[in-house]
Design an enzyme around this catalytic site. Structure first.
Site, mmCIF file in Angstrom:
data_model
loop_
_atom_site.group_PDB
_atom_site.id
_atom_site.type_symbol
_atom_site.label_atom_id
_atom_site.label_comp_id
_atom_site.label_asym_id
_atom_site.label_seq_id
_atom_site.Cartn_x
_atom_site.Cartn_y
_atom_site.Cartn_z
ATOM 1 N N CYS A 1 -6.274 -2.698 5.628
ATOM 2 C CA CYS A 1 -5.193 -1.974 4.927
ATOM 3 C C CYS A 1 -3.822 -2.610 5.130
ATOM 4 O O CYS A 1 -2.840 -2.168 4.532
ATOM 5 C CB CYS A 1 -5.170 -0.532 5.391
ATOM 6 S SG CYS A 1 -6.789 0.222 5.295
ATOM 7 N N HIS B 1 2.859 4.400 6.205
ATOM 8 C CA HIS B 1 1.455 4.120 5.910
ATOM 9 C C HIS B 1 0.828 5.419 5.381
ATOM 10 O O HIS B 1 0.114 5.408 4.396
ATOM 11 C CB HIS B 1 0.737 3.600 7.161
ATOM 12 C CG HIS B 1 -0.652 3.133 6.898
ATOM 13 N ND1 HIS B 1 -0.926 2.191 5.941
ATOM 14 C CD2 HIS B 1 -1.851 3.502 7.430
ATOM 15 C CE1 HIS B 1 -2.246 1.991 5.907
ATOM 16 N NE2 HIS B 1 -2.825 2.775 6.793
ATOM 17 N N GLU C 1 1.479 8.183 13.302
ATOM 18 C CA GLU C 1 2.615 7.470 12.714
ATOM 19 C C GLU C 1 3.922 8.219 13.003
ATOM 20 O O GLU C 1 4.948 7.593 13.289
ATOM 21 C CB GLU C 1 2.415 7.301 11.198
ATOM 22 C CG GLU C 1 3.478 6.404 10.571
ATOM 23 C CD GLU C 1 3.132 5.947 9.163
ATOM 24 O OE1 GLU C 1 2.151 6.433 8.582
ATOM 25 O OE2 GLU C 1 3.881 5.087 8.641
ATOM 26 N N LYS D 1 1.343 7.080 -1.130
ATOM 27 C CA LYS D 1 -0.117 7.151 -1.319
ATOM 28 C C LYS D 1 -0.512 8.502 -1.908
ATOM 29 O O LYS D 1 -1.595 8.628 -2.485
ATOM 30 C CB LYS D 1 -0.849 6.942 0.004
ATOM 31 C CG LYS D 1 -0.839 5.496 0.493
ATOM 32 C CD LYS D 1 -1.777 5.312 1.675
ATOM 33 C CE LYS D 1 -1.841 3.852 2.125
ATOM 34 N NZ LYS D 1 -0.665 3.439 2.929
ATOM 35 N N HIS E 1 -4.766 5.161 -1.813
ATOM 36 C CA HIS E 1 -4.781 4.098 -0.810
ATOM 37 C C HIS E 1 -5.530 2.899 -1.382
ATOM 38 O O HIS E 1 -6.755 2.885 -1.433
ATOM 39 C CB HIS E 1 -5.453 4.601 0.462
ATOM 40 C CG HIS E 1 -5.285 3.662 1.625
ATOM 41 N ND1 HIS E 1 -4.775 2.379 1.488
ATOM 42 C CD2 HIS E 1 -5.543 3.814 2.951
ATOM 43 C CE1 HIS E 1 -4.745 1.799 2.674
ATOM 44 N NE2 HIS E 1 -5.198 2.647 3.569
ATOM 45 N N PHE F 1 -7.298 -0.488 9.853
ATOM 46 C CA PHE F 1 -8.480 -0.390 10.700
ATOM 47 C C PHE F 1 -8.618 -1.733 11.409
ATOM 48 O O PHE F 1 -8.373 -2.800 10.823
ATOM 49 C CB PHE F 1 -9.726 -0.150 9.851
ATOM 50 C CG PHE F 1 -9.997 1.307 9.545
ATOM 51 C CD1 PHE F 1 -9.309 2.323 10.186
ATOM 52 C CD2 PHE F 1 -10.957 1.656 8.607
ATOM 53 C CE1 PHE F 1 -9.569 3.667 9.913
ATOM 54 C CE2 PHE F 1 -11.229 2.994 8.327
ATOM 55 C CZ PHE F 1 -10.534 3.992 8.979
#
Lengths: 408, 91
Positions: free
Chosen positions: A164, A296, A307, A328, A333, A392
């Site tokens: 990502c 994010h 976050e 998003k 995403h 990830f």
């Protein structure tokens, strides 16, 4: 450190909420979501019914039939957004410039749909051979290579794959190359097209996809919504842009990255904070100068709380003064394309003086107690913004941008 | 009261997935005590779905913290006819 300043002179995007930068920003400021029932999948195959698809994208409007045979949908998004960015930048190519231009793109999974189709032909239909274009279609650099071929760009060209964070890592590398003189110009960004059954089943098994919509930072958030698309930027030095009278969208001022070394899928506030601090340090600014963060903000329980903690660690009391939103909630995403799409959201926010909201927000969560611009866009002349990407694998990338009007 | 056979099968699935001795696992074990994190958790759910031929919804899975909660949840699914209690594959 080099004193070369790097500016964005071209932008392009193909997204679930717009297939030009203007459409994209209109949707962002209206809080209009591109999330809806998946049209590329038969109903009932998946636990989650929704996604953010690029609807109405007709490959044959952009490529002839022979070309589409060589380009997976992900590469098509990458090429179309790069064409928009290059046209927007108004570049006049010379042999010297072609040689001194870099192309750096990001993609998490490359030609996923092509791969899935090949496997289906082999395993389900018991065929003994697959399409001979499978390899050139699935390679993650297919978009970058096509852009190079199309424009005759012969400088450093490659593709970054860091889940990502892919296209934020790509943008950061392109920025550093132009700043340090390894390239005079760069075409950068990323693209992704992930709506194939095999890949969606893999996401289903991760149990992080929302059964309804994406509600970042909201107490009732239930996970992320997968998306697709592409975004591209043209970067060049401020001196070059001025010399040719180019329109400047924003300045890229800093890039930072880190690895959590913590867990393969669980996020770490400390790792994320180190990437943000690194970007601020690279930009040679103070944390208090950042006014907006495109988070994010995936909409998972873990990401958004972590976050928030990372932003509080990085900014201290200033965390209560800056604004944060997750777009998003509107474009989904897009994995390896997410960073480029969101950097573009930041650039347009700085340029237009309107901060995009976090859509679908319903209820405050004490573990996400930031000003997340719920549901309504906000007029604000912000000077510095950041775009966060946390992948990830624990790989974090953050880019810092400056509004051009205040940078003059 | 959980079915003894069902409980044993669930504990075996957890033990196999985690590569640990089943004797270490009791109904009162928490996942934290067994060092089972969120990624291990989805792997166990996958194995349980295959073992009992059931679909475990994301929401139901999200708040499970102990072996007992997992046994109760799987028992409800198996008895509720969400799937057959027969193993999905032999052996």
């Amino acid at each position: 450190m080099s004193n070369r300043r790097v500016v964005v002179t071209g932008i392009g995007v193909v997204s679930p909420i717009g297939q030009t930068a203007a459409e994209f920003f209109d949707a962002l400021t209206a809080g209009r979501s591109g999330i809806g029932p998946l049209q590329s999948m038969a109903p009932g195959l998946l636990r989650f019914p929704n996604g953010a698809e690029v609807r109405g994208f007709d490959a044959l409007q952009h490529f002839d039939e022979k070309e589409t045979g060589l380009l997976d949908r992900f590469a098509q998004f990458g090429v179309v957004s790069a064409r928009q960015a290059i046209q927007d930048a108004g570049i006049e190519w010379t042999p010297e410039l072609r040689e001194r231009t870099a192309i750096v793109t990001g993609s998490c999974v490359g030609g996923q749909s092509t791969e899935d189709e090949g496997f289906e032909v082999l395993y389900r239909r018991n065929a003994s051979r697959v399409n001979p274009f499978t390899i050139p279609r699935i390679m993650a650099n297919a978009g970058a290579s096509r852009i190079s071929l199309e424009y005759g760009i012969t400088g450093p060209t490659w593709t970054v794959s860091t889940a990502c964070s892919s296209s934020t890592h790509a943008l950061g590398q392109a920025f550093w190359m132009v700043r340090n003189g390894s390239a005079e110009m760069a075409v950068t960004g990323g693209s992704e097209a992930i709506f194939s059954l095999g890949f969606l089943k893999a996401w289903e098994a991760m149990r992080v996809v929302s059964p309804d919509t994406c509600r970042p930072f909201s107490k009732d958030r239930r996970g992320l919504i997968l998306g697709e698309g592409g975004a591209a930027l043209v970067l060049e030095t401020l001196d070059a842009a001025r010399a040719r009278g180019a329109k400047i969208h924003a300045e890229v001022v800093g890039f930072g990255m880190s690895s959590d070394a913590f867990h393969i899928t669980q996020p770490s506030a400390e790792g994320a904070a180190r990437a943000m601090r690194a970007a601020i340090c690279d930009a040679r600014i103070q944390p208090e100068q950042i006014g907006y963060i495109n988070a994010h903000g995936t909409g998972t329980t873990a990401n958004d709380a972590t976050e928030t903690a990372a932003i509080r660690t990085t900014f201290g009391e200033h965390a209560d003064r800056l604004t944060v939103s997750s777009t998003k909630s509107m474009h989904g995403h897009a994995l390896g394309a997410a960073g480029a799409i969101e950097a573009l959201a930041c650039i347009l926010a700085l340029e237009k003086g309107i901060l995009p909201p976090t859509a679908n927000y319903t209820e405050a969560d004490p573990s996400c107690d930031l000003d997340v611009i719920p549901n309504e866009a906000r007029r604000a002349e912000v000077e510095y913004a950041m775009s966060n990407s946390f992948a990830f694998g624990g790989l974090n990338a953050v880019v810092a941008l400056r509004a051009w009007r205040s940078a003059r | 009261m959980p079915d003894d056979d069902l409980t044993r099968r669930i504990i075996d699935v957890i033990a196999n997935t985690q590569h640990m001795a089943p004797e270490r696992i009791t109904l009162d074990s928490t996942f934290q005590e067994l060092n089972i994190d969120s990624l291990d958790g989805i792997n166990i759910l996958f194995a349980l779905e295959n073992e009992f031929n059931v679909n475990i919804p994301d929401d139901a899975a999200q708040n499970i913290r102990t072996v007992r909660e997992m046994v109760d949840g799987v028992t409800r699914l198996v008895e509720g006819g969400a799937g057959s209690s027969a193993p999905a594959h032999a052996g």
